[in-house]
Enzyme design. Structure first.
Site, short mmCIF file in Angstrom:
data_model
loop_
_atom_site.label_atom_id
_atom_site.label_comp_id
_atom_site.label_asym_id
_atom_site.label_seq_id
_atom_site.Cartn_x
_atom_site.Cartn_y
_atom_site.Cartn_z
N ASP A 175 79.45 28.84 9.50
CA ASP A 175 79.19 30.24 9.81
C ASP A 175 80.19 31.09 9.03
O ASP A 175 80.59 30.73 7.93
CB ASP A 175 79.28 30.46 11.32
CG ASP A 175 78.36 31.56 11.80
OD1 ASP A 175 78.69 32.74 11.58
OD2 ASP A 175 77.32 31.24 12.40
N HIS A 242 80.71 36.77 13.44
CA HIS A 242 79.59 35.99 13.96
C HIS A 242 80.01 34.59 14.38
O HIS A 242 79.64 34.09 15.46
CB HIS A 242 78.50 35.92 12.87
CG HIS A 242 77.18 35.40 13.33
ND1 HIS A 242 76.82 34.07 13.20
CD2 HIS A 242 76.12 36.03 13.89
CE1 HIS A 242 75.59 33.91 13.66
NE2 HIS A 242 75.13 35.08 14.08
N SER A 435 70.74 33.53 17.38
CA SER A 435 72.05 32.98 17.00
C SER A 435 72.86 32.59 18.22
O SER A 435 73.68 31.66 18.17
CB SER A 435 72.85 34.01 16.19
OG SER A 435 72.36 34.13 14.88
#
Length: 813
Positions: A175, A242, A435
């Site tokens: 990520d 994220h 996600s």
């Protein structure tokens, strides 16, 4: 876990009350698979206390003479063997079973031991106290973590944590990297930054340590072991942090009074930084997956006229789970597919998000790669989140949350960073997306592998699907069901009960039938284990009665009396004997099946319907709606009515919008009385033609009646106008007002507002019912009416203003 039922009183045959007598027997065969000895709800010892020491000594004398005692006989009847473990001078004896059994089974055996010998003061299981696990974590945001809790949509993580916390499992997260957030930094292990250039990674690190060419040149601008997220901001785009969100959902520490509880809070997180200024790429993802499981990743550079190739240092902490919450449109690349296949061959489970495009996930990678577990997102009501991708390649659904009008109540709370571009301070933040759904599944996979490291990726996927709950909201294209952490970990430990089919020898149960033989056929599988057999009677109202084995009097105990079935396969059970039928109640149903306990039997539907008494007073139910054409913003109501319907009934919606199914068992809630009305309003985006009907179920979820279907039309935003002619009206002459518009429902009402000579003279007086448009209303100028008038109309439906016209003026002479 032990789930006790309320005491139910039944009486012997001589009583005027109907006798409840059920003849049940255990099947013959090998002992069932041992219960897990690390599970707090099991024991292998029974404590027996005698009224006097002499009574105990008499028993010991029988044992010395090698006589079978009543205690040993009782154990044999329950498919177990016992041996004397220890005694003391106060009359206490501890008997050891030949295997661990669930507490509920031990309680049944103890009750029989105490009942059969008057010299025994008490008999009870030796309940075990393992290292405590907090059922309700004390983390600050736990009350907001509906996604982790035990609810219709939550994954029931607390129950799973009693069995596994993810210890010993590494979860890789390719990520944006991670921020060293205080809630999970203790679970971070050294990962890899796969971003090649400082301009992309913004971390100031310019090369792999201690790697030089044969010429002495340092290999500049390459990968390093620091996966810290320095921000992925670009122009007007803020940093997403994220990877920090994903790491927090999986690995945040629980019961530390801080932040949130992660789904696998004892697992280790392996951060792999593959997304920065220019987002992620297939090359970075391919290398990250390969490296995560201990594979070789080579890199080549051309520097100062020299070509060089080298292999990155191997990952010494291979991942068993890889979470990929990234997506791009198109097919799965050859390189990424190869890396995924090799990761699976190495024993790693690969979990990916379906994507947030509200499209078929088959058009997006890596969701469409082979061998991955693709995850759709659920909202807090259990329906597919409006943004979530869907389709036949989706395997399972998990909470992804929704944010509506800045309301974060139904979103997912995660660790975050308050820096808009470069890193700032730790904080927490709410978000939505597939996600966030994927790491719920990744966390449960880590719990499962921690509980049973021998599971293969295919077995993990099969268990996740087999143990998922049926959808409680509309979720077409969402896979096998909703993620259930507790059942999945139970299955991983070999304690889950597979579904089965139940058949019988007749077609209906009535008083003329001398007996009922029930055939239970249990589906066998690699994760299927035997449980307890239950026979249950359910009235139309949903009242539940567990039928007791023959020879037991229910008033003597306060828990049900299942018998353990010791073999899988087909078993005939003589369940009912003519003349001793348990109830003569129209609409009564008899169920039988398996469960780890009563809760498992009931909640997870591990049973089949065997027989039902004919219904002499059939149920009826009907549905009406008013009005049937509804303006935007107006209210309408459905009314459900009926006869002979159960108390505490539950209503579930079914139907279509513009001919396409959009409601498939969506829960409306309990109905306390009939008729009951449900009020709604036509909100933005709801315009269309709807068909709706309700299925009425009793309190255990069995359908008892289905209503008729009704049709409604939700109108788009209305428009309305008012005109008046002529503008100047001589005395005694006619004039008129005309109302026109679009998307105004039939029989809406007009109310007039305005002034005369600048002074309000009418405020909300009823003007007319609009039967059809345009609507003209003629008047004649009467004496005393002279003046200048300003008028406008409010159009209402059901008392709610749905449209306001323009203002018109005219002068009456």
């Amino acid at each position: 876990m032990n789930h006790r039922m309320p005491r139910i009183l039944f009486y012997k045959k001589s009583s005027a009350t109907v006798l409840l007598a059920i003849a049940m027997q255990t099947a013959v065969g090998n002992p069932s698979t041992p219960a897990d000895s690390t599970y707090a709800g099991t024991t292998d010892e029974i404590i027996v206390r005698y009224r006097t020491a002499s009574d105990m000594n008499a028993l010991l004398g029988n044992i010395n003479k090698k006589n079978i005692t009543s205690i040993q006989s009782a154990a044999i009847r329950h498919g177990r063997k016992v041996e004397l473990l220890e005694t003391n001078n106060s009359g206490r004896i501890i008997w050891k079973l030949d295997r661990f059994v669930f507490n509920a089974d031990a309680e049944i055996l103890a009750a029989e031991i105490a009942k059969n010998d008057r010299r025994i003061l008490s008999a009870e299981p030796n309940y075990r106290m393992l290292a405590p696990q907090a059922i309700t974590p004390n983390d600050q945001y736990w009350p907001s973590q509906w996604n982790m809790q035990n609810s219709l949509v939550g994954i029931n993580a607390p129950a799973a944590w009693e069995l596994s916390t993810g210890a010993g499992i590494v979860v890789a997260i390719p990520d944006t990297g991670y921020r060293p957030h205080s809630d999970f930094v203790a679970n971070i292990i050294t990962g890899m930054d796969f971003l090649h250039y400082d301009t992309e990674g913004r971390d100031g690190q310019i090369g792999w340590p201690n790697i030089k060419l044969s010429t002495g040149y340092v290999v500049w601008q390459d990968r390093d072991r620091d996966a810290t997220d320095m921000g992925d901001y670009f122009l007007q785009r803020n940093s997403s942090w994220h990877g920090t969100r994903i790491a927090g959902i999986i690995g945040s520490q629980a019961n530390n009074g801080n932040g949130i509880a992660g789904g696998a809070y004892d697992a280790k997180i392996l951060p792999l930084r593959i997304s920065g200024l220019d987002n992620a790429s297939d090359k970075h993802l391919e290398d990250a997956i390969t490296w995560a499981v201990g594979g070789n990743v080579s890199s080549g550079k051309w520097i100062a006229g020299y070509a060089t190739n080298y292999i990155l240092e191997k990952n010494r902490t291979p991942a068993r789970v890889i979470n990929i919450s990234l997506r791009r449109s198109g097919t799965c690349s050859v390189g990424v597919q190869k890396a995924i296949t090799e990761a699976r061959n190495a024993g790693a489970v690969v979990v990916v998000s379906a994507g947030n495009d509200n499209q078929d996930a088959s058009g997006f990678s890596p969701a469409n790669c082979s061998g991955v577990i693709t995850v759709a997102a659920l909202d807090s009501l259990g329906a597919r989140a409006s943004y979530s991708n869907y389709g036949s390649i989706v395997d399972i659904a998990a909470p992804g949350g929704t944010i509506t009008n800045n309301n974060v109540r139904d979103a997912i709370v995660t660790p975050f960073n308050d820096g808009s571009t470069t890193p700032g301070n730790d904080n927490y933040n709410y978000a939505q997306g597939t996600s966030l759904a994927a790491p719920h599944v990744a966390a449960v996979a880590a719990l499962m592998l921690s509980a049973n490291p021998s599971l293969s990726p295919d077995q993990v996927e099969a268990i996740l699907k087999a143990t998922s709950h049926r959808f409680v909201g509309s979720c077409a294209g969402c896979g096998a069901g909703m993620l259930d952490a507790y059942s999945a970990v139970l299955a991983a430990k070999g304690m889950f009960i597979r579904p089965f089919t139940a058949t019988s020898t007749g077609s209906n149960l009535d008083t003329s039938r001398p007996s009922l033989n029930v055939t239970i056929n249990v589906e066998q599988s690699d994760i299927g284990k035997t449980g307890n057999l239950y026979v249950q009677a359910v009235t139309k109202n949903g009242s539940s009665y567990f039928l007791m084995p023959n020879g037991w009097v229910a008033s003597e105990i306060s828990s049900p009396l299942p018998y353990r079935i010791t073999t899988l396969g087909t078993t005939d059970i003589p369940a009912l004997t003519g003349g001793q039928l348990p109830f003569q109640i129209p609409g009564l149903k008899i169920y039988a099946g398996y469960g780890l306990n009563e809760y498992d039997f009931l909640a997870n539907r591990r049973h089949g319907l065997l027989y039902s008494f004919a219904e002499t007073s059939p149920t009826t139910c009907s549905l009406t709606v008013a009005p049937s054409v509804i303006a935007k913003g107006a209210e309408y109501s459905y009314t459900v009515a009926g006869t002979n319907l159960p108390n505490n009934a539950q209503a579930f919606w079914y139907g279509t919008k513009n001919g396409i199914a959009d409601a498939n068992g969506d829960a409306q809630g309990n109905i306390q009385a009939f008729p009951t009305a449900y009020r709604f309003s036509n909100q933005s985006g709801q315009n269309g033609k709807y068909v709706r009907y309700l299925q009425i179920r009793n309190s255990i979820g069995e359908p008892v009646c289905t209503t008729n279907a009704v049709s409604t039309e939700m109108l788009a935003a209305p428009t309305c106008t008012l005109s008046s002619s002529p503008a100047v009206v001589p005395a005694g002459r006619p004039y008129s007002y005309a109302i026109n518009g679009a998307n105004l429902p039939p029989n809406s009402e007009a109310y007039v507002f305005g002034t005369k000579n600048g002074i309000p003279d009418v405020s909300g007086a009823f003007f007319a019912t609009l039967v059809a448009l345009p609507a003209d209303y003629a008047y004649t100028n009467q004496p005393g009416w002279a003046g200048t008038y300003h008028r406008y109309m409010e159009i209402r439906q059901g008392g709610v203003t749905i449209c306001k016209t323009n203002t018109v003026s005219n002068t009456l002479q």
